[in-house]
Each structure stands twice: as structure tokens, then as C-alpha cells.
Scaffold this motif. Structure first.
Motif, PDB file in Angstrom:
ATOM      1  N   SER A   1     -27.600 -90.980  87.832  1.00  0.00           N
ATOM      2  CA  SER A   1     -26.532 -90.177  88.432  1.00  0.00           C
ATOM      3  C   SER A   1     -26.763 -88.686  88.276  1.00  0.00           C
ATOM      4  N   THR A   2     -27.367 -88.269  87.179  1.00  0.00           N
ATOM      5  CA  THR A   2     -27.534 -86.829  86.958  1.00  0.00           C
ATOM      6  C   THR A   2     -28.986 -86.406  87.114  1.00  0.00           C
TER       7      THR A   2
ATOM      8  N   ARG B   1     -29.492 -83.900  80.135  1.00  0.00           N
ATOM      9  CA  ARG B   1     -28.752 -84.395  81.303  1.00  0.00           C
ATOM     10  C   ARG B   1     -28.233 -85.817  81.147  1.00  0.00           C
ATOM     11  N   CYS B   2     -28.844 -86.614  80.286  1.00  0.00           N
ATOM     12  CA  CYS B   2     -28.430 -88.019  80.194  1.00  0.00           C
ATOM     13  C   CYS B   2     -27.030 -88.121  79.607  1.00  0.00           C
TER      14      CYS B   2
END
Lengths: 201, 747
Positions: free
Chosen positions: A160-161, A15-16
């Protein structure tokens, strides 16, 4: 306190996206001087198709923290919830901890004409330091103490994610397990960085 | 988009992307430009095993998370999409019943697609044939598929063709009007959708009402001003209905055709004054021309919380004014998100120091110019008072029927924002007290108790729950073919089983099969767009009818120079052989008041001989637009402290450029910038990447001493737009920043 309720960090490399929201939030919240990066986002193989990965890294607050073990002035202390902190007024800036740390977390301000090292600075998991909780002096030397107010560390709050997670090991593990199962392609046994930081148990 | 099916807006929502089984992204980089929204893409991948496909000239952060990636040559999206359509039609993967019932002109697309075999596409786009086949296979078979785009698709001379062919691809696959499908254009800034909805465009009135006497009269009435007074504000009445200058080319209006600049058509003089509210001038193409334009102005006013780069770029000494505008935290009102949802934003602090919110600046300006009374006439109550922003919002709800803002009362919008935890983040559906409404009442929101429409053109819902067909905007018939949808394709619960025209005073009784009372007949407006009584919309809701009709989406736009999208090479193409085969448009006179060159620029010389490298500009994650406020933050500036050029080590090696060396980038415009080379594998050796957020240097010269004392940002550098090439879209005039040429030399 049991192993399952100690606090841990986890960054999901699936996800990063290297948005650096975590590192900027950290620097802003604690008003860090230029050159001190309590948290960094590392990208490997940038631009190479299928090989590019990003990961947000800071002090992992290890079990049997190696920094604590090598410190010649014994300035580290480990809280019951697993957060590794140190006393900056005792620290002599020798940088032994930097050599011991597997994650490159300790940061040193360079001061004066010859760039002498000052006291070490690192991620506190937003838990301040040994001074009076939420005092002006604590904020000045260690940055915000959000944990004492029941708030999530600012990096994970900003992510953010929601790649970067922090919390009780049990909670973080539950989220990680859910993501791995949902992904449905191969089951990883443990997040990257965890075997190093927390051992294999 | 608007020319295909009625509205030019994102059809679904960011949350809805989680419903997709495949996601194809053309010329957008949400991981960098929409990091929070990108979480929905990652969740689709995580939970749905959605296949992410990225088509981009650069290996972006989004591509790093994709399952499939194509490094396409800039400006060749049309051949790529026709290549996909070729494979889709050949294998029978198209949704023929959808095409048959709800689309017009697809036969012409089928013919054109036949020409674009995978081998031919490979030659033009640089994407290997087997990759195209693989991607088409993945996208067509993992349904529903959502199609994403942003500036990478629009900023070309053929941008308006690109943005037509992408919807056509979705129509062919039957991906429209369904959860997990749609064409989802990602807006690049806060409230861009709201700004265009409110008429920040050179060719419409608010709400996309076209320029025409009818619209002006409607607005004069709604604004409580005299139409004749309004007319008197223009030099002569015919100017009321002419397109204005655009952001891309206002400077041509100042230069007035002198010294070989493009000729203009503007009243009797060139432009003399420029008033900028919150637009970063460094983000606009052709900085050297912009500088010339700024220098030639009589008056320059810049209203911004930070120092607009225009003040630094210009050599103009007198009559330059900086007005300290307040930030979004110092004012309140509604903003519109990329998915047409509104949100109420509350003031956090009072404006600091001397700064004023934008509306106050405008109110004060209108007082000085002598039309404050008329400007605020429609907001005032009987005692002559009004409350900002609530009464402004009420005016919007009262007037804007075209996109259905009737339901956007300030009370409802505030309630949504206050209760945002009571909505599902994927479907936007409310629960508890908010049941029966979608978050932010995505437009069209036809009445004051309408639910909002989370998915445009979804016929599986009734109109009162947000369902609708395509808009009847382009007449009832073309070439003898009905433009209305076929039988059986009406929204759920509709009184009419099939297509129907947009609803007017004259046809409402016939189409809705109702009888109006005499009272209603007296009150009702001429058609749904100008019906202030809102009787048409209310009657339509009862009958399950969309006020704008139920028509076919059109693949063929007979009013455009290319009726179906055709490939045309960029004006500055690295492939001269293809530029001959797929030439640019003929030059267009009086395009938003400026004569604009196409073929004459393309054939002026063999550009690629002197300028062999493709030039791509885009954003960095820590900067936004011109980077005005970001470069003034020391932590954000530290992530990219200076301007750079991403260059492949292979190309750098050929030029003898080391990582970190300074280089000159020369443009066909005769301009140049001096920047630091940064080795990057994200670009192939035939192209370079430039971020466009910097200002403070101009053609090798440090001009940052011109910042007023104490306002110089931490990060300064050359503007990429000093070397972006000439070229403007044939319909919208958006500049061609995503496909120019350059030459690189060691500095």
C-alpha cells in the motif's frame, strides 16, 4: 548476468506500516495452506513510542544462498537472475535450510498425527519452480509464475505504501537512493537486511 | 464543518497532503484505516520533511510513523485545541489578516482560549504542558499545516463541537484554502461521501437540501411526480419535514419507550420493520439494546453479500429475510471518494448465483409497494425506457445544485476514469487531453465544462478553475456584523472585489453587473440551488463569481447550544471533579425522534467509582467496519482469529491478568463481554483497546450456531459494541464510542 541486474527485495522500514497487504496477497495468490507464511510482516517494540518498526520479510534470494549450501539432497538451484528456487519433489523436509537461513524463510507443513514435516515451501519471487513454466502442476506445487509473464511479484504489487520493492538491483537501489537523499536526515549506506543477504559489495 | 463555512466535506485531497509542511492528526489512524492513502503522508515526510503530529488516546501505527505523539485522555480534544490557540494568540502566530477578512466570531474564541493555559490543559487532557507548547510551536511554524481527523474526533457527545474547533484552529493559522492546508476528514468506507451526498441521512433530502416544503416541491418537480401524491405518502403532511430516526438509535423507535427506554416521538406507533442494506449491525453502539430492538420487530430484511450479524444476534424466528446482494464488482456506476472526486466503476462480472445489485432490489421493492412508476419517472425518455446507471447519474447531475454536481455527466466521469493516468496525483490536474480538469471533477463542479474544485475555499484560483470563497449560508448579518467577506478577498478574476451574497433571481443582475434577456428571465430559477436552467451558474462562471456567494467562515454558530465550542466531559468520565466543572448538556427531547439523556445520565451516579477504566474502540487493518466479509476470508481472519482486548501489562498486573487470559469487561449499561487479554504497550494503564469487528458471541455465550449452514465466518467473537456506553452527539446523534468507561475482571 551482472550483480546489478540480479533481482532483489527491499523493504523500507520508514514506509512499512504493517498492513499485511503483502502477506495476504502472497497467501491468496499462491493459495497457501494455513500455517505456511511465505511472507511475514514483523513488528518490533510494538506500542513503544519512537521504537516501533515494521518490516516485511520473506526469502531474500541471497547471493551464495546458505540454504543451497547446506541442503543434503541438493534440491536448490539459483537462476541467472538471482532467484533462489528449489525442487519440492526432491526435498526431504530435513529443515537444514531453516537452520542456515538468516531470515527464517523456509516453511514446513505439519502433517499427520505426529506433525511430521513435509517438503519445504518458501517464497519463489513469484517465479514458480523447476516444472514446465505455467503448467497446472507448477501452479499447484509452487504457486503462480508471474515473472514468466513479465509481472511484478504480487507482494510488492500490492504494497500500500510502496515500502516493499522488488526488481533489478540497480532499479531498487536507485529508488532507495532517491528516498534517502529526499529524507535529508542522515544517509544510510545500505538497507537493513542487504549486507546479510547480498554481502557488502 | 458545514456550519462553519458551508460544506461538511474534506477540503483538500489525499494527494494534496504531500504539499504540507506539517500534518496534525486528531483521532484518526490512516496507517490502519487508509493504508494506501497513508502513502501520501509518508511522502510528505520523505520529500518535504513534513512534521507528523499525532494526538490520540492510543499509540497507533500512524503514531509509529509520527515525529510527535500525545497520548491524550479520550474526549478532551477541545481543551487541547484551545491550549494550542492560547499559545498561538499569545505569541502572535495567528494569521490576523485572514481572520479579519474572512472569519466571523474569532474574538469569542480568543477569550475562551485565554482560559486554557498549558498547565490547565495538562490537568484535563493528561498531555504535559511542555509537550503542548512544543507541538503548537512545530505546527504553527511549519506552514502550511494540514489537519486530519476521523471518528476519534466525531464519536463523542461533543463531537459536533470538536469538528467546529478543528476548523477554527485552521482558520486562526490561515491554513484554509491553500495547498498543503485544509481540514481533511478521512472517510471510513468506500463511497461514504457519495452516500451522504445522495441523502443517506435522517435530516436532509439528497444533496443536503433541508427538509422543508420548498425542497420537497423542487424535488417533486425534478422527479416528475405530483407533490400532492408525495405528500399523501406520509401519515400526515407535518411528518414530511421532521427528522427521521438515525442509524445510532433506530432501535429506540422499536422499543417505543417501554420498560424504561427513552421516549420516542413517532407518528402513532413504534417502528415495526427494519430493512438493512449493507450496514454491519455489529459496528453500531449498544448491541444489547439492538438485540432487544431486533427481537421486537415484526419484519427484518437484510440485504448483504454475506450474512449480516443482525440475523445471528436476534432470537427472532419468523419474518427474517436474507436477500443476497451483489458486491461492487457485480454492478457499475459512479462512486465518490473522500475528496469529493467521482470515479466510474465498471462491472467486472455478472452477479453470481441469485444475488442482485442494490438498485435491482430497490426497483423490485418499489414494484411490490406500488410506486415503481413514480420512482423511475424522471429517468425515463419519451418511450418510457431508461438505462441504469447512466440515466440515474444524469438525474443527479440535473437536480443537485447545492454541492455543484451539474458537471457530473456519465460521459465525463467515464472519460476521467479511463484516462486516470493523465492526471497528476498531487494536484489532480489533468494534462494532455484532460488539460483544464481535475481528476474526478471534485465537487462543486458548477457546469458541464467546469474543471471541478480540488481545494475548497481557495481564492487564489478563479471560480472557473476551482476557486471560491466561503459559502454564504447563514444570512447577510449577525449582531450587526456583516457575514460577507471583506474587500480584497474574492477569488481571482472576480467581477466583485470582496464579499457578495449567494446568487438569486432577484440579485443576479445587481451583483454580477449584467442584464439578463427576457428569455433568460423566463427560464431562470428562484436561486442558484433550484435553478434547473443553470443560467445562474453559467453567468457566475463568466463573472468569476461563486454561485453560493463569498462570505465569512463563522467561529460562532448562534443556532447551536454552545455558540462557540466548549469543553464538556464525556457522560461517563473518569474525572468526576471535571465532570462537575464541565458538565454535559441538558437532556434533549425529541432528538431525531428520541428523548436523549445528557446531564441526567452523567449525574446518575459516580460512574468512575465502579467503572474506573477508559474504553476505546477502533479498527484493525485487516478488517473493515463490521468485518462481515473480512472474517469470512481465511487469510484475513488468520491475522486476528479471535476477539481480544489490548491491555497495558501494568494494568493487567494490578488485576492479576496474564497475557492470553480470558477477562470479563463490564459496562455501565449492565452488559458484559468475555474476551482474551492481549498485552499491549499501545494503551496506557488507565485505558483499554477493543477492536469492533467481531460478532458471533454475545455476553459470554457462543451464538454462532445461528449462522445458516455453511456461512459461519472463520473468525468470531464478542462485539465491542456490547459494552460501549450510552451517549450521543447533541447535533448529529453519532454515538460516543470513543470515550466510555468499563471494569475488568478475570474470567
Amino acid at each position: 548476468m551482472s550483480e546489478m541486474s540480479r533481482l532483489k527485495f527491499y523493504c523500507d522500514e520508514g514506509r512499512c506500516i504493517e498492513c499485511d497487504g503483502c502477506s495476504i496477497a502472497c497467501a491468496e495468490a499462491h493459495e497457501l495452506p494455513a500455517g505456511i507464511n511465505r511472507r511475514k510482516v514483523i513488528t518490533l517494540n510494538e506500542g513503544k513510542e519512537g521504537l516501533e518498526y515494521s518490516l516485511s520479510i520473506a526469502c531474500m534470494h541471497c547471493n551464495d544462498a546458505p540454504c543451497e549450501q547446506v541442503c543434503p539432497v541438493d534440491c536448490f538451484y539459483i537462476r541467472e537472475d538471482g532467484i533462489v528456487l528449489h525442487d519440492k519433489e526432491t526435498c526431504i523436509g530435513c529443515a537444514y535450510c531453516l537452520y542456515a537461513c538468516p531470515f527464517g524463510a523456509p516453511q514446513f507443513p505439519r502433517e499427520g498425527a505426529f506433525g511430521a514435516k513435509g517438503a519445504m515451501d518458501k517464497c519463489t519471487m513469484c517465479a514458480g519452480g523447476p516444472l514446465e513454466t505455467n503448467s497446472e502442476k507448477e501452479r499447484h506445487i509452487y504457486g503462480q509464475n508471474r515473472i514468466s509473464e513479465g509481472r511484478v511479484p504480487v507482494c510488492a504489487a500490492m504494497c500500500s505504501t510502496k515500502a516493499l520493492l522488488v526488481g533489478d538491483a540497480q532499479e531498487v537501489s536507485a529508488i532507495y537512493r532517491e528516498r534517502v537523499l529526499a529524507r535529508g536526515h542522515g544517509v544510510q549506506t545500505s538497507p537493513m537486511t542487504w549486507s546479510r543477504a547480498y554481502g557488502t559489495k | 464543518m458545514a456550519n462553519t463555512w458551508g460544506y461538511g466535506a474534506m477540503t483538500n485531497s489525499l494527494g494534496d497532503i504531500q504539499n504540507a509542511r506539517s500534518i496534525i492528526i486528531f483521532g484518526a489512524n490512516p496507517a490502519v484505516n487508509h493504508p494506501v492513502g497513508f502513502a501520501h503522508f509518508l511522502k510528505a515526510k520523505e520529500r518535504n520533511n513534513a512534521q507528523i503530529i499525532v494526538i490520540d488516546p492510543v499509540y497507533t501505527k500512524t503514531a509509529a510513523k509520527a515525529d510527535h505523539f500525545c497520548q491524550i485522555r479520550p474526549g478532551t480534544d477541545i481543551p487541547f485545541m484551545y491550549g494550542m490557540l492560547n499559545i498561538i494568540f499569545k505569541n502572535g502566530w495567528a494569521d490576523e489578516s485572514f481572520i479579519n477578512d474572512r472569519v466571523y466570531g474569532m474574538d469569542l474564541i480568543k477569550e475562551e482560549a485565554k482560559k486554557w493555559t498549558p498547565e490547565k490543559v495538562a490537568d484535563v487532557t493528561g498531555v504535559p504542558a511542555d509537550k503542548l507548547i512544543q507541538i503548537t510551536n512545530v505546527y504553527a511554524k511549519n506552514s502550511p499545516g494540514t489537519l486530519i481527523w476521523a471518528m476519534g474526533l466525531t464519536q463523542h457527545t461533543i463531537g459536533s463541537s470538536n469538528t467546529r474547533l478543528a476548523p477554527i484552529l485552521q482558520l486562526a493559522l490561515g491554513n484554509m484554502g491553500r495547498a498543503g492546508g485544509g481540514t481533511n476528514i478521512l472517510r471510513g468506507h468506500d463511497n461514504v461521501q457519495g452516500a451522504t451526498d445522495m441523502g443517506c441521512l435522517a435530516n436532509t433530502l439528497p444533496g443536503y437540501y433541508g427538509l422543508g416544503d420548498g425542497s420537497w416541491k423542487y424535488f417533486a418537480k425534478q422527479w416528475n411526480v405530483d407533490y400532492e401524491w408525495l405528500k399523501g405518502q406520509f401519515q400526515s403532511p407535518e411528518w414530511m419535514n421532521k427528522n427521521g430516526f438515525t442509524l445510532a438509535r433506530w432501535w429506540a423507535g422499536v422499543l417505543d419507550g417501554k420498560n424504561g427506554n427513552d421516549k420516542i416521538h413517532n407518528g402513532k406507533t413504534g417502528l415495526k420493520a427494519l430493512f438493512v442494506m449493507g450496514n454491519g449491525i455489529t459496528s453500531v453502539a449498544q448491541q444489547a439494546k439492538i438485540k432487544e430492538g431486533l427481537d421486537s420487530l415484526e419484519l427484518l430484511v437484510l440485504a448483504d453479500p454475506f450474512v449480516n450479524e443482525a440475523a445471528v444476534l436476534t432470537d427472532k424466528q419468523d419474518d427474517v429475510f436474507l436477500l443476497p446482494a451483489a458486491t461492487q464488482f457485480e454492478t457499475s456506476g459512479s462512486v465518490t471518494a473522500t475528496n469529493r472526486s467521482a470515479q466510474w466503476r465498471r462491472k467486472v462480472v455478472e452477479p453470481l448465483y441469485e444475488s442482485k445489485p442494490d438498485q435491482e432490489i430497490l426497483f423490485e421493492l418499489s414494484k411490490r409497494l406500488g410506486f415503481y412508476e413514480q420512482y423511475t419517472a424522471s429517468m425515463k425518455d419519451s418511450s418510457g425506457k431508461f438505462t441504469w446507471p447512466e440515466d440515474g447519474t444524469r438525474e443527479v447531475a440535473r437536480v443537485i445544485k447545492t454541492i455543484g454536481l451539474t458537471g457530473w455527466t456519465p460521459e465525463r466521469l467515464k472519460k476521467h476514469t479511463d484516462n486516470w493516468h493523465m492526471f497528476d496525483q498531487v494536484s489532480l490536474r489533468g494534462y494532455g487531453e484532460m488539460k483544464g480538469e481535475y481528476y474526478g471533477l471534485p465537487w462543486p463542479c458548477w457546469t458541464e465544462n467546469h474543471s471541478g474544485s480540488p481545494l475548497l475555499y481557495n481564492t487564489n484560483l478563479s471560480v472557473k478553475d476551482g476557486g471560491m470563497g466561503f459559502r454564504n449560508r447563514f444570512g447577510l448579518e449577525h449582531d450587526g456584523v456583516s457575514q460577507l467577506a471583506a474587500k480584497g478577498s474574492a477569488p481571482k478574476g472576480s467581477k466583485v472585489d470582496g464579499g457578495y451574497p449567494e446568487i438569486t433571481r432577484d440579485n443576479i443582475e445587481e451583483v454580477l453587473k449584467i442584464k439578463l434577456t427576457e428569455e433568460e428571465k423566463k427560464k431562470i430559477g428562484k436561486n442558484w440551488k433550484v435553478d434547473r436552467s443553470n443560467i445562474i451558474a453559467q453567468k457566475c462562471m463568466e463573472a468569476g463569481i461563486a454561485p453560493y456567494g463569498n462570505a465569512r467562515a463563522r467561529a460562532r454558530v448562534w443556532t447551536f447550544p454552545d455558540e462557540i465550542p466548549m469543553h464538556r466531559e464525556p457522560l461517563h468520565s473518569p474525572r468526576q471533579d471535571l465532570a462537575k466543572k464541565y458538565p454535559a448538556y441538558v437532556d434533549k427531547d425529541n432528538h431525531f425522534r428520541v428523548d436523549t439523556q445528557y446531564i441526567s445520565k452523567q449525574t446518575e451516579q459516580n460512574w468512575s467509582k465502579e467503572f474506573p477504566i477508559n474504553l476505546i474502540t477502533a479498527r484493525l487493518v485487516n478488517m473493515n467496519g463490521a468485518g462481515m466479509e473480512n472474517r469470512a476470508s481465511k487469510y484475513l481472519a488468520a491475522l486476528s482469529p479471535e476477539m481480544f482486548c489490548g491491555i497495558n501489562p501494568e494494568l493487567a498486573g494490578q488485576l492479576g491478568v496474564r497475557d492470553g487470559d480470558m477477562i470479563w469487561i463490564h459496562s455501565p449499561e449492565g452488559t458484559k463481554i468475555k474476551v482474551k487479554a492481549k498485552y499491549s504497550y499501545s494503551v496506557s494503564p488507565d485505558r483499554v483497546f477493543l477492536p469492533f469487528h467481531f460478532a458471533g458471541h454475545f455476553q459470554g455465550e457462543d451464538i454462532s450456531h445461528k449462522y445458516p449452514k455453511g456461512t459461519k465466518p472463520y473468525a468470531i467473537g464478542e462485539s465491542a459494541n456490547t459494552v460501549t456506553n450510552y451517549g450521543y452527539d447533541i447535533i448529529t446523534q453519532i454515538p460516543e464510542t470513543k470515550g466510555g468507561l468499563c471494569r475488568i475482571e478475570r474470567a
